[in-house]
Design an enzyme around this catalytic site. Structure first.
Site, PDB file in Angstrom:
ATOM      1  N   LEU A 152      24.137 -23.391  -2.612  1.00 33.81           N
ATOM      2  CA  LEU A 152      23.382 -23.638  -4.391  1.00 33.81           C
ATOM      3  C   LEU A 152      22.828 -21.737  -3.976  1.00 33.81           C
ATOM      4  O   LEU A 152      21.302 -21.801  -4.224  1.00 33.81           O
ATOM      5  CB  LEU A 152      23.105 -24.134  -4.847  1.00 33.81           C
ATOM      6  CG  LEU A 152      22.401 -23.571  -6.202  1.00 33.81           C
ATOM      7  CD1 LEU A 152      23.554 -24.682  -7.488  1.00 33.81           C
ATOM      8  CD2 LEU A 152      21.221 -25.022  -7.594  1.00 33.81           C
ATOM      9  N   GLY A 153      23.305 -20.702  -3.770  1.00 32.32           N
ATOM     10  CA  GLY A 153      22.835 -19.900  -3.335  1.00 32.32           C
ATOM     11  C   GLY A 153      23.225 -18.807  -4.192  1.00 32.32           C
ATOM     12  O   GLY A 153      23.380 -19.494  -5.639  1.00 32.32           O
ATOM     13  N   ARG A 175      21.517 -27.036   2.219  1.00 27.81           N
ATOM     14  CA  ARG A 175      20.184 -27.845   3.600  1.00 27.81           C
ATOM     15  C   ARG A 175      18.669 -27.875   3.015  1.00 27.81           C
ATOM     16  O   ARG A 175      18.374 -29.161   3.488  1.00 27.81           O
ATOM     17  CB  ARG A 175      20.579 -26.638   4.251  1.00 27.81           C
ATOM     18  CG  ARG A 175      20.314 -26.265   5.839  1.00 27.81           C
ATOM     19  CD  ARG A 175      20.237 -25.332   7.207  1.00 27.81           C
ATOM     20  NE  ARG A 175      21.579 -24.488   7.016  1.00 27.81           N
ATOM     21  CZ  ARG A 175      22.771 -24.401   7.468  1.00 27.81           C
ATOM     22  NH1 ARG A 175      22.663 -25.498   8.013  1.00 27.81           N
ATOM     23  NH2 ARG A 175      23.661 -23.559   7.374  1.00 27.81           N
ATOM     24  N   ILE A 230      35.963 -21.175  -2.815  1.00 21.97           N
ATOM     25  CA  ILE A 230      35.749 -19.814  -3.575  1.00 21.97           C
ATOM     26  C   ILE A 230      35.090 -19.599  -2.031  1.00 21.97           C
ATOM     27  O   ILE A 230      34.505 -18.161  -2.063  1.00 21.97           O
ATOM     28  CB  ILE A 230      34.962 -19.334  -4.737  1.00 21.97           C
ATOM     29  CG1 ILE A 230      34.169 -19.912  -4.869  1.00 21.97           C
ATOM     30  CG2 ILE A 230      36.643 -19.425  -5.608  1.00 21.97           C
ATOM     31  CD1 ILE A 230      32.944 -19.905  -4.141  1.00 21.97           C
ATOM     32  N   ARG A 232      34.222 -19.956   1.680  1.00 21.83           N
ATOM     33  CA  ARG A 232      36.551 -19.621   3.485  1.00 21.83           C
ATOM     34  C   ARG A 232      36.689 -20.818   3.197  1.00 21.83           C
ATOM     35  O   ARG A 232      36.997 -22.142   3.901  1.00 21.83           O
ATOM     36  CB  ARG A 232      35.588 -18.759   4.626  1.00 21.83           C
ATOM     37  CG  ARG A 232      34.688 -18.082   4.667  1.00 21.83           C
ATOM     38  CD  ARG A 232      35.903 -16.591   4.512  1.00 21.83           C
ATOM     39  NE  ARG A 232      35.141 -15.333   4.776  1.00 21.83           N
ATOM     40  CZ  ARG A 232      35.051 -14.623   3.587  1.00 21.83           C
ATOM     41  NH1 ARG A 232      35.260 -14.976   2.602  1.00 21.83           N
ATOM     42  NH2 ARG A 232      34.582 -13.736   3.783  1.00 21.83           N
ATOM     43  N   GLU A 261      44.343 -16.318   6.923  1.00 27.65           N
ATOM     44  CA  GLU A 261      44.684 -15.870   5.645  1.00 27.65           C
ATOM     45  C   GLU A 261      45.348 -14.507   6.144  1.00 27.65           C
ATOM     46  O   GLU A 261      45.391 -14.326   7.320  1.00 27.65           O
ATOM     47  CB  GLU A 261      43.637 -15.053   4.842  1.00 27.65           C
ATOM     48  CG  GLU A 261      42.964 -16.401   3.919  1.00 27.65           C
ATOM     49  CD  GLU A 261      41.578 -15.785   2.634  1.00 27.65           C
ATOM     50  OE1 GLU A 261      41.598 -14.892   3.321  1.00 27.65           O
ATOM     51  OE2 GLU A 261      40.782 -16.978   2.771  1.00 27.65           O
ATOM     52  N   HIS A 279      42.730 -14.767  -2.594  1.00 25.44           N
ATOM     53  CA  HIS A 279      41.504 -14.505  -1.786  1.00 25.44           C
ATOM     54  C   HIS A 279      41.037 -12.885  -2.885  1.00 25.44           C
ATOM     55  O   HIS A 279      41.110 -11.650  -2.444  1.00 25.44           O
ATOM     56  CB  HIS A 279      41.071 -14.042  -0.647  1.00 25.44           C
ATOM     57  CG  HIS A 279      40.134 -13.878  -0.516  1.00 25.44           C
ATOM     58  ND1 HIS A 279      39.376 -14.105   1.325  1.00 25.44           N
ATOM     59  CD2 HIS A 279      39.513 -13.604  -0.732  1.00 25.44           C
ATOM     60  CE1 HIS A 279      38.523 -14.277   1.710  1.00 25.44           C
ATOM     61  NE2 HIS A 279      37.768 -13.612  -0.195  1.00 25.44           N
TER      62      HIS A 279
HETATM   63  C1  8YV Z   1      36.353 -10.007  -0.772  1.00 22.61           C
HETATM   64  C2  8YV Z   1      35.253 -11.552   0.610  1.00 22.61           C
HETATM   65  O1  8YV Z   1      37.765 -10.299  -0.509  1.00 22.61           O
HETATM   66  O2  8YV Z   1      32.673 -11.537  -0.145  1.00 22.61           O
HETATM   67  C3  8YV Z   1      34.026 -11.752   1.034  1.00 22.61           C
HETATM   68  O3  8YV Z   1      32.525 -12.276   1.272  1.00 22.61           O
HETATM   69  O4  8YV Z   1      35.380 -12.864   0.723  1.00 22.61           O
HETATM   70  C4  8YV Z   1      35.381 -10.584  -0.901  1.00 22.61           C
HETATM   71  O5  8YV Z   1      34.992 -10.626  -1.690  1.00 22.61           O
HETATM   72  C5  8YV Z   1      36.892  -8.980   1.016  1.00 22.61           C
HETATM   73  O6  8YV Z   1      35.450  -9.021   2.228  1.00 22.61           O
HETATM   74  C6  8YV Z   1      37.118  -8.037   0.441  1.00 22.61           C
HETATM   75  O7  8YV Z   1      38.322  -7.263   1.091  1.00 22.61           O
END
Ligand code: 8YV
Length: 313
Positions: A152-153, A175, A230, A232, A261, A279
Site C-alpha cells: 500500500l504505497g 511491512r 501490476i 513486477r 518480458e 506491461h
Molecule cells: C514502464 C514501469 O513500463 O514505472 C515502472 O516501473 O515498469 C513502467 O512504468 C517502464 O519503465 C517504461 O519503459
C-alpha cells in the site's frame, strides 16, 4: 560542451528526442560491442539514462567509473543495482506519482476484466457465438468483493481509492501498518490471501520479493480467488501460478507483468481464465509524457547541482 549520457535502451520517443537535443547521448543498445563503446566514452560520462526494465547493472556501471547519476524512466528501480550505487555514491532518480493514476486504473481494469471475463465476452461476441450458442455463461460479481492489496504505497493507495467506488472491503499487507488509513491490515500475506477474494500486487519489487506469491499463498486465495499483478513478474512464482490456474485452485488472473518480458509463457497465453497485458500500466501518452518530463528534470537537477526532488538513492 553538452554533457555525455549513456542511454541503455530506447525510451518514449519525444523524451528521447529531448534528451538527445540537450545532451550528447550514447545509445548503448545500438553498439555492436558494448564494452568497447563504454570504454571509449567512459571518461566523459557522468550520467546513465535507462528504463524500468533494463535499469543499470553493476556490470554496466563498473565500466563507467565516472558515473554519478542514474535516471530511470519509470518508478521501479529493481533493475538498478542499488547496492552498487550506494557503495559508489551514485544517485538514482525515478518517476513516482505521475504514473500512479494510470497504473491504478489498469489494476482495476484487470480486476473487472478477470471477474467479468471481458476478453472472453469480446471473443464470444466477435466470433458469433452469441448467435449460435445463445448467451455467454455467467461470470462473477466484482463490486462489494473483498480485495487485498499487497503493497500500500502510492500506487496501492490510488488503487484503494478507486476500489472504494466499487464498495469493496479493502485490506492490505505491508511491512508496517499505516497510521493514515482505515483499511484492514495484515502483516502476513498468506493470512490476507485467505481473507480476500481478490489479491492485487502493487508492491515495490525488492529482491526479497522474488517468488513471494508462491503456491501456498495461491492456495490460500482459493478457487473463487482472482489475482492481479501490476508490480513486477518476479513477485509471483510464475510456475506456481500456472499450476494454480490449471488446477482451478484460483479462478483467474489479470497480468501486466511477467518474469521474462517480453516473453510470456505459452501456458498463460492458452488459458481462458487469464487476462494478459504487455506491461502497459503506465502506457498512456499523457503519463509517458509526464514521466519523460520528470526524468529530464531529475537529470538536469543533478547535473546543474540543484535540489533533487525524485530520487530514491
Ligand atoms: C514502464 C514501469 O513500463 O514505472 C515502472 O516501473 O515498469 C513502467 O512504468 C517502464 O519503465 C517504461 O519503459
Amino acid at each position: 560542451m553538452a554533457q555525455s549520457v549513456v542511454l541503455v535502451n530506447p525510451i518514449y520517443g519525444p523524451t528521447q528526442a529531448e534528451l538527445e537535443k540537450t545532451y550528447t547521448v550514447h545509445r548503448l543498445w545500438e553498439a555492436a560491442d558494448k564494452s568497447k563503446m563504454l570504454s571509449e566514452v567512459a571518461d566523459d560520462v557522468r550520467a546513465v539514462a535507462t528504463d524500468g526494465g533494463s535499469g543499470a547493472s553493476a556490470e554496466l556501471l563498473r565500466q563507467l567509473p565516472n558515473v554519478e547519476v542514474v535516471t530511470v524512466f519509470g518508478v521501479g528501480v529493481d533493475a538498478v543495482d542499488l547496492d552498487y550505487c550506494k557503495a559508489k555514491g551514485i544517485r538514482v532518480g525515478n518517476t513516482p506519482d505521475v504514473l500512479s493514476d494510470d497504473v491504478a486504473d489498469l489494476a482495476v481494469a484487470l480486476c473487472l476484466a478477470s471477474y467479468r471475463q471481458i476478453p472472453n465476452g469480446h471473443n464470444y461476441s466477435r466470433d458469433g457465438l452469441w448467435e449460435t450458442n445463445g448467451p455467454m455463461p455467467l461470470t462473477a460479481k466484482f463490486s462489494g468483493s473483498r480485495v487485498g492489496i499487497f503493497g500500500l504505497g502510492r500506487i496501492g493507495l490510488a488503487i484503494a481509492r478507486r476500489l472504494q467506488g466499487f464498495d469493496c472491503h479493502i485490506s492490505y499487507c505491508n511491512r508496517n501498518k499505516r497510521s493514515d488509513v482505515e483499511y484492514q491490515y495484515f502483516s502476513d500475506i498468506r493470512e490476507m490471501a485467505e481473507a480476500v477474494d481478490c489479491l492485487i500486487l502493487a508492491v515495490a519489487p525488492t529482491p526479497d520479493m522474488t517468488g513471494f506469491i508462491n503456491a501456498d499463498v495461491l492456495t490460500a486465495l482459493g478457487p473463487a480467488g482472482h489475482i492481479v499483478n501490476i508490480s513486477r513478474g518476479l513477485v509471483i512464482d510464475e510456475a506456481a501460478l500456472i499450476d494454480a490456474l490449471k488446477a482451478n485452485k484460483i479462478a483467474g488472473a489479470g497480468l501486466d507483468v511477467f518474469v521474462n518480458e517480453p516473453a510470456i509463457p505459452d501456458a498463460l497465453k492458452a488459458m481462458s481464465n487469464v487476462v494478459l497485458q504487455p506491461h502497459v500500466a503506465s502506457g498512456t501518452v499523457q503519463t509517458r509524457t509526464a514521466m519523460g518530463k520528470l526524468m529530464l528534470e531529475n537529470l538536469s537537477q543533478y547535473l546543474c547541482g540543484e535540489e533533487l526532488t525524485a530520487f530514491v538513492a
